[in-house]
Enzyme design. Structure first.
Site, PDB file in Angstrom:
ATOM      1  N   GLU A 103       0.800  -1.221   0.000  1.00 49.37           N
ATOM      2  CA  GLU A 103       0.000   0.000   0.000  1.00 49.37           C
ATOM      3  C   GLU A 103       0.844   1.287   0.000  1.00 49.37           C
ATOM      4  OE1 GLU A 103      -1.596   0.171   3.887  1.00 49.37           O
ATOM      5  OE2 GLU A 103      -2.686   2.023   3.496  1.00 49.37           O
ATOM      6  N   ILE A 126       2.294  -9.743   2.823  1.00 47.17           N
ATOM      7  CA  ILE A 126       1.700 -10.901   3.489  1.00 47.17           C
ATOM      8  C   ILE A 126       0.267 -10.586   3.904  1.00 47.17           C
ATOM      9  CG2 ILE A 126       3.904 -11.819   4.323  1.00 47.17           C
ATOM     10  CD1 ILE A 126       3.003 -10.812   7.179  1.00 47.17           C
ATOM     11  N   ASP A 127      -0.070  -9.288   4.004  1.00 46.88           N
ATOM     12  CA  ASP A 127      -1.390  -8.899   4.529  1.00 46.88           C
ATOM     13  C   ASP A 127      -2.530  -9.142   3.531  1.00 46.88           C
ATOM     14  OD1 ASP A 127       0.124  -7.972   6.634  1.00 46.88           O
ATOM     15  OD2 ASP A 127       0.086  -5.889   5.975  1.00 46.88           O
ATOM     16  N   MET A 169      -0.111 -11.483  12.051  1.00 41.79           N
ATOM     17  CA  MET A 169      -0.005 -10.153  11.445  1.00 41.79           C
ATOM     18  C   MET A 169      -1.183  -9.896  10.507  1.00 41.79           C
ATOM     19  SD  MET A 169       4.018  -9.535  10.650  1.00 41.79           S
ATOM     20  CE  MET A 169       5.071  -8.827  11.910  1.00 41.79           C
ATOM     21  N   GLU A 221      -3.493  -9.014  14.537  1.00 40.23           N
ATOM     22  CA  GLU A 221      -2.878  -7.953  15.346  1.00 40.23           C
ATOM     23  C   GLU A 221      -3.696  -6.660  15.374  1.00 40.23           C
ATOM     24  OE1 GLU A 221       0.879  -6.856  13.550  1.00 40.23           O
ATOM     25  OE2 GLU A 221      -0.030  -6.502  11.605  1.00 40.23           O
ATOM     26  N   HIS A 271       7.427 -11.732  13.066  1.00 40.20           N
ATOM     27  CA  HIS A 271       8.111 -11.707  11.775  1.00 40.20           C
ATOM     28  C   HIS A 271       8.431 -13.086  11.214  1.00 40.20           C
ATOM     29  CE1 HIS A 271       8.518  -7.596  13.177  1.00 40.20           C
ATOM     30  NE2 HIS A 271       8.555  -7.286  11.900  1.00 40.20           N
ATOM     31  N   ARG A 274       6.988 -13.629   7.966  1.00 42.58           N
ATOM     32  CA  ARG A 274       7.519 -12.942   6.778  1.00 42.58           C
ATOM     33  C   ARG A 274       8.824 -13.543   6.291  1.00 42.58           C
ATOM     34  NH1 ARG A 274       6.918  -6.842   8.265  1.00 42.58           N
ATOM     35  NH2 ARG A 274       9.138  -6.809   7.843  1.00 42.58           N
TER      36      ARG A 274
HETATM   37  O1  F6P Z   1       2.654  -5.166   6.120  1.00 45.08           O
HETATM   38  C1  F6P Z   1       3.333  -6.300   6.525  1.00 45.08           C
HETATM   39  C2  F6P Z   1       3.497  -6.330   8.016  1.00 45.08           C
HETATM   40  O2  F6P Z   1       4.195  -7.501   8.380  1.00 45.08           O
HETATM   41  C3  F6P Z   1       2.210  -6.186   8.822  1.00 45.08           C
HETATM   42  O3  F6P Z   1       1.477  -7.377   8.892  1.00 45.08           O
HETATM   43  C4  F6P Z   1       2.741  -5.705  10.149  1.00 45.08           C
HETATM   44  O4  F6P Z   1       1.774  -4.949  10.850  1.00 45.08           O
HETATM   45  C5  F6P Z   1       3.881  -4.831   9.744  1.00 45.08           C
HETATM   46  O5  F6P Z   1       4.284  -5.230   8.451  1.00 45.08           O
HETATM   47  C6  F6P Z   1       5.058  -4.910  10.675  1.00 45.08           C
HETATM   48  O6  F6P Z   1       6.007  -4.006  10.243  1.00 45.08           O
HETATM   49  P1  F6P Z   1       7.503  -3.923  10.758  1.00 45.08           P
HETATM   50  O7  F6P Z   1       8.237  -5.112  10.236  1.00 45.08           O
HETATM   51  O8  F6P Z   1       8.004  -2.662  10.182  1.00 45.08           O
HETATM   52  O9  F6P Z   1       7.436  -3.932  12.250  1.00 45.08           O
END
Ligand code: F6P
Length: 341
Positions: A103, A126-127, A169, A221, A271, A274
């Protein structure tokens, strides 16, 4: 043409597969050359580049993360940001950009395109909350990681007759919670799109114990309680003004323990969702997005984003993809509710 490539925002599995798809087709089929910009929009802002040729993309298909690095740098945070991006493109002889992001990264790409910078977008996150595409790559991997974690928590929850909460997440969208919660048979799934009633959640917990099983609660979250029922603490803001979400799992742990007297523990997956290698689906989707993105650049179709519609990859206006978030619709949540309790 000389094409710049960048990956911005939170990383996700599949970024390297896109980069490989872009470079392999761009060099092999069209004869274009490439340069990588490091760490999202920071690269073009600071003219920080990395060589990007076929040799550089060998072996990266199954690798998580991004060989280009990523950051949440907002090119609009400083007044001269767009001018600095333009200057870098001129100085490096880059004719067009491929921006791989969510986004925020693509929102900036849409604005830069409106100011005349030739850019094509690729949707990652991932969202899975980007509009105009059925799926973003990275989502399937995150869902599989969360599903495996929930499967594992089931067995230990049952041994100890505990309530286990899994925080996943997804930011302001409940896609990861919904898909992993359904796939792994959660007893309750809480998503941001539907503020929850803590009394109902506790009733589901007791219902589950009554059938001699232990409850697993999957909470996104960004989920929130119905206003006024419990207090949620505010997190810090990132460069795009988004709140860092954290703490709903722990809050639920305290509330459920206090209200039911049941032993309750929260696991925050964080994380781990991810990281690591992408699923086959994400490799397939990311690779196809890469191939189609370089086609769009070759055709001069700037201001567009590649998107998955059914099994077809099509181009949509960047502005359409970033205008509003794609959230979980009511009827999909209703399907999951059949299994609550
Ligand atoms: O947008 C991906 C994401 O992993 C979200 O699910 C989460 O809220 C955010 O990024 C976490 O961001 P960061 O890695 O900057 O803490």
């Amino acid at each position: 043409m000389k094409i710049g490539v960048l990956t911005g925002g939170g990383d996700c599995p599949g970024l390297n597969a896109v980069i490989r798809g872009v470079v392999r087709k761009g060099v092999g089929v069209y004869g274009h050359s490439f340069v990588g910009f490091r760490d999202g929009w920071r690269g073009p802002l600071e003219n920080d580049t990395v060589p990007l040729d076929v040799a550089a993309v060998r072996g990266i298909l199954p690798r998580g993360g991004t060989i280009l690095g990523s950051s949440r740098t907002n090119p609009y945070a400083a007044a001269d940001g767009p001018a600095r991006v333009r200057e870098t493109l001129e100085r490096t002889g880059v004719d067009a950009l491929i921006a791989i992001g969510g986004e925020d990264t693509l929102g900036a790409a849409a604005r830069l395109h409106a100011e005349g910078i030739p850019v094509v977008g690729v949707p990652k996150t991932i969202d899975n909350d980007l509009s105009a595409t059925d799926y973003t790559f990275g989502f399937d991997t995150a869902v599989n990681i969360a599903t495996e974690a929930i499967d594992r928590l089931h067995t230990t929850a049952e041994s100890h007759h505990r309530v286990l909460i899994v925080e996943v997440m997804g930011r302001h969208a409940g896609w990861i919670a919904l898909h992993s919660g359904m796939a792994a048979g959660a007893n309750v799934i809480l998503i941001p799109e539907r503020p929850f009633d803590i009394d109902k959640v506790c009733a589901f917990v007791e219902q589950r114990f009554a059938t001699r099983y232990a409850p697993i609660i999957v909470v996104a979250e960004g989920a929130t309680p119905i206003a006024g029922t419990t207090v949620v603490k505010e997190g810090e803001l990132d460069a795009f003004g988004h709140q860092r979400l954290q703490g709903i799992g722990t809050l639920l742990e305290t509330e459920i323990r206090g209200r039911t007297g049941r032993e309750t523990r929260a696991t925050v997956l964080g994380h781990v969702q991810r990281g690591g290698t992408p699923t086959a689906f994400d490799r397939w989707l990311a690779t196809r997005f890469g191939l189609h993105a370089v086609d769009a650049v070759h055709d001069g179709d700037f201001g567009t984003m590649v998107a998955l519609h059914g099994t077809r990859v099509e181009r949509v206006p960047l502005a359409e993809a970033t205008g509003e978030l794609k959230l979980v619709p009511e009827q999909l949540y209703a399907e999951a509710e059949v299994f609550f309790g």
